[in-house]
Design an enzyme around this catalytic site. Sequence first.
Site, PDB file in Angstrom:
ATOM      1  N   ASP A 215      -0.954  -5.820   9.661  1.00 35.12           N
ATOM      2  CA  ASP A 215      -2.086  -4.974   9.295  1.00 35.12           C
ATOM      3  C   ASP A 215      -3.186  -5.909   8.803  1.00 35.12           C
ATOM      4  O   ASP A 215      -3.068  -6.508   7.729  1.00 35.12           O
ATOM      5  CB  ASP A 215      -1.661  -3.979   8.209  1.00 35.12           C
ATOM      6  CG  ASP A 215      -2.794  -3.021   7.834  1.00 35.12           C
ATOM      7  OD1 ASP A 215      -3.971  -3.319   8.126  1.00 35.12           O
ATOM      8  OD2 ASP A 215      -2.485  -1.972   7.227  1.00 35.12           O
TER       9      ASP A 215
ATOM     10  N   ILE B 179      -6.425  -5.076   8.302  1.00 37.94           N
ATOM     11  CA  ILE B 179      -7.541  -4.170   8.022  1.00 37.94           C
ATOM     12  C   ILE B 179      -8.583  -4.763   7.085  1.00 37.94           C
ATOM     13  O   ILE B 179      -9.731  -4.335   7.056  1.00 37.94           O
ATOM     14  CB  ILE B 179      -6.995  -2.830   7.475  1.00 37.94           C
ATOM     15  CG1 ILE B 179      -8.046  -1.724   7.569  1.00 37.94           C
ATOM     16  CG2 ILE B 179      -6.509  -2.986   6.048  1.00 37.94           C
ATOM     17  CD1 ILE B 179      -7.514  -0.369   7.099  1.00 37.94           C
TER      18      ILE B 179
ATOM     19  N   LYS C  14     -12.380  -0.590   6.078  1.00 40.23           N
ATOM     20  CA  LYS C  14     -12.559  -1.512   4.959  1.00 40.23           C
ATOM     21  C   LYS C  14     -13.613  -2.564   5.264  1.00 40.23           C
ATOM     22  O   LYS C  14     -14.511  -2.810   4.462  1.00 40.23           O
ATOM     23  CB  LYS C  14     -11.229  -2.203   4.618  1.00 40.23           C
ATOM     24  CG  LYS C  14     -10.071  -1.248   4.473  1.00 40.23           C
ATOM     25  CD  LYS C  14     -10.238  -0.285   3.304  1.00 40.23           C
ATOM     26  CE  LYS C  14      -9.049   0.653   3.192  1.00 40.23           C
ATOM     27  NZ  LYS C  14      -9.209   1.631   2.104  1.00 40.23           N
TER      28      LYS C  14
ATOM     29  N   TYR D 216       0.840  -1.207   0.000  1.00 37.49           N
ATOM     30  CA  TYR D 216       0.000   0.000   0.000  1.00 37.49           C
ATOM     31  C   TYR D 216       0.878   1.261   0.000  1.00 37.49           C
ATOM     32  O   TYR D 216       1.721   1.431   0.889  1.00 37.49           O
ATOM     33  CB  TYR D 216      -0.873  -0.064   1.251  1.00 37.49           C
ATOM     34  CG  TYR D 216      -1.559   1.201   1.678  1.00 37.49           C
ATOM     35  CD1 TYR D 216      -1.372   1.707   2.967  1.00 37.49           C
ATOM     36  CD2 TYR D 216      -2.430   1.884   0.835  1.00 37.49           C
ATOM     37  CE1 TYR D 216      -2.018   2.851   3.391  1.00 37.49           C
ATOM     38  CE2 TYR D 216      -3.089   3.027   1.255  1.00 37.49           C
ATOM     39  CZ  TYR D 216      -2.877   3.514   2.536  1.00 37.49           C
ATOM     40  OH  TYR D 216      -3.522   4.645   2.962  1.00 37.49           O
TER      41      TYR D 216
END
Lengths: 475, 480
Positions: free
Chosen positions: A230, A232, A268, A145
């Site tokens: 992460d 998410i 998300k 990302y």
Amino acid sequence: MVAISKIATGNGHGEDSPYFDGWKAYETNPFHPIDRPDGVIQMGLAENQLCFNFIKKWVMEHPEASLCSAEGVNKFEETALFQDYHGMPEFREAVAKFMGKVRGDRVKFDPDRIVMSGGATGAHEMVAFCLADPGEAFLVPTPYYPGFDRDLRWRTGVELVPVVCESSNNFKITRAALEAAYEKAKEANLRVKGLLITNPSNPLGTILDRDTLKGIVKFINEKNIHLIGDEIYAATVFMEPEFVSISEIIEEVECNRGLIHIVYSLSKDMGFPGFRVGIVYSYNDAVVSCARKMSSFGLVSSQTQHLIATMLSDDDFVDSFIVESKEQLFKRHKYFTLSLSQVGIGSLKSNAGLFIWMDLRKLLKEKTFDAEMDLWRVIINEVKLNVSPGSSFHCDEPGWFRVCFANMDDNTMEVALLRITTFMHKHNEAMVPRKLCRRASLKLSLSRRRDDFMSQNMMSPHSPIPQSPLVRART
Amino acid sequence: MVSMSKIATGNGHGENSPYFDGWKAYETNPFHPIDRPDGVIQMGLAENQLCFEFIKKWLMEHPEASLCTAEGVNRFKETALFQDYHGMPEFRQAIAKFMGKVRGDRVKFDPDRIVMSGGATGAHEMVAFCLADPGEALLVPTPYYPGFDRDLRWRTGVELAPVICESSHNFQITRTAMEAAYEKAQEANLKVKGLVITNPSNPLGTIMDRETLKSIVQFINEKNIHLIGDEIYAATVFKDPEFVSISEVIQEVECNHDLIHIVYSLSKDMGFPGFRVGIVYSYNDAVVNCARKMSSYGLVSSQTQHLIATMLNDDDFIHNFIMESKEQLFKRHKYFTWSLSQVGIGSLKSNGGLFIWMDLRKLLKEKTFDAEMDLWRVIINEVKLNVSPGSSFHCHEPGWFRVCFANMDDNTMEVALSRIRSFILKNNESIVPRKLCRRSSLKLSLSRSLSRRMDDFMSPAGIMSPHSPLPQSPLVRART
């Protein structure tokens, strides 16, 4: 001449990356079905827009979730005054429960380890501030990302060292790649403090299998460096295999828990990026303590804590939401990838996330990042879609693009697919060698619609034409 | 051994300051009128609790302010998805309008210069990151809010250099003091990048007069350093003289506007600390730009932006709220300071803020900060009030305490005052010299005036002057 800081005058904000250029193109001419039917369709923003009706229904049935309704206003004062950086207990309990449910209740999360932050953006920065000094480094597997370049580095002074993952093995994170990155950092005199993984992956949409995760945990444990996971996209895993979280692996593998930290958010999984619900969950008490103090710089609005606490404390809602969300994502993903494959566009096989990792390597004039940029400009300016070029994710190989599919309604999806189809068609005609011109049937299959998809005759995502000069679908 | 960062293992979080010790004492035994009537009363938290009924009434009349009501739910999706760091236009417009109204519409604020942050806490850190490099310094007049030590320094690496303000001048910021601080920083090889002022002042509760403000602007302009004006208490000015904002002064004084920045928040003026509505308003385009990008680390929840936008776009509400708030603060402040003066406790004359700067110098055993800490512990443990000792605000002189008065209901205020009276009475008996013992009337008049209640206070005819009624009182002479 007025002097401001080096941080302010430098490029650390990362907005010069092409990732943001596409956004700018979109912003000057955004698609609207009536007002701007030729505008750019946003496929570069990983949003989850598929479950809002479901959520709105719950909201209407639960006025107590609002501080402004008759049912909720008696809590207005205490909530408006509540600025304790521990966060509301009911909020932490609800988030901990939600995180557990998303992992099939295979692990339990301790509400007292839940620390708030200004979205996942703030969470990542906060973790970097807690774990590393300026000039120290984190390893990050590519592609990753683009926001990490800013979130982990800009104001912290921390460096990022890529762990290069290759398409030849579907971008797996291998021990060899981890070791190579670690060595490279050492040679550059960078002290590695941790490894950051995103699982499910952005931009790949894949999940890490159990063995890879165990390999990763062993690696960081041996090197005595931190592991930041992460997660998410945890609830966006819409199809088997099932998501495996770091929180599960550390129950199975010998490991110093003081090294384990999870970053989470509702942006998300629930589609609430505006509400800025960022979470840092650490198994290290000192990190929890420090992060909690730092969270003052980005606490979750108590108004939002109250809403989320009420919502996520409703077990029925949570259970149904998770199921509904997976279903919507599954359907949208399947339709999108099938439609792409119909015109010979493949993507990395994935079962999660809000995007696909589209393989356009065969459309490149040459195997360079310049050619990738040229192709990307064509996609933005001619096909009028904002997609994200792989180079902005630090992909080691040109030709890959991240394309988001969950941030639009069905009609817009159709328009996008039609544009892609038309483009490939034109491209096809230009590229098809003489002998394949007789395959007029190629054109016919392009008009297959959503209805066909829904029926039993589901086509395999493979290209129906094995000898197609177009990109061979990757499954 | 797991290693973390130096920032994490150091003390930069500032929680070892006595400012926080009092909070801890309170947290282990907080006052409750029924459950814990002997608990510690919180007078160390600058909250504004006086206007919630007013606000709640507005909420009930405006269901569209919520995303969760029938009237508001059609905006739920677009709001939940809205993460643009520019912030909602209607939110910025509403804030800009509110800021203007709080300044009597004497200035206009540009919505495009409004940048969000994670509360004023996040705003200060963000401004420090934008203006100064690690190792550079900001000047801050003392006494100042203890949170600055953390907000401006902890993760930024920026240093703070105090501008010493003295009680002999009523803690006014003088040109001399600023020059001295600047010189001292230079001698210490610290590059000064800016000056941070808090106006109205925390902890003093005073406002800066026009002359002082002009002189400050002239100073920073000459030195070509930034001026950061924390105006978080702007709407808490409850009595004349009227508040003068930096935004007004820069219209009157020659100055490079690129050096001017305002930090704001709704935590004090509206009583919404939980909602984390921090604002950075800069007259410098590059700073606005940079701050806007940084705001990603602490954006205001879009749900809250929507609520605030709806509320602050209601002109009638704002107009009435500002008046109501001033009135409530005026009454509470007047009653509190008057009651204290009745027992010979004075405070710095003030007309803003949610606290008073109480003068207990005469109660110190000796003029030292150790004595101040001793007195403070007595106040916490015996009087059972959490007040904040001046040393935690870097006051140059011991004996001053910040005492908050707007964070409790009337009954709790009465309990607090009764505890103070009892304490002073006891203290009085032990410290009154022999010759004054004949003043048994002291005790009588004290107890008579002690029973004067809020009702007496409210009647216009019977309002006592804030001066102590006993000029020869051995106790602290009230400062007006």
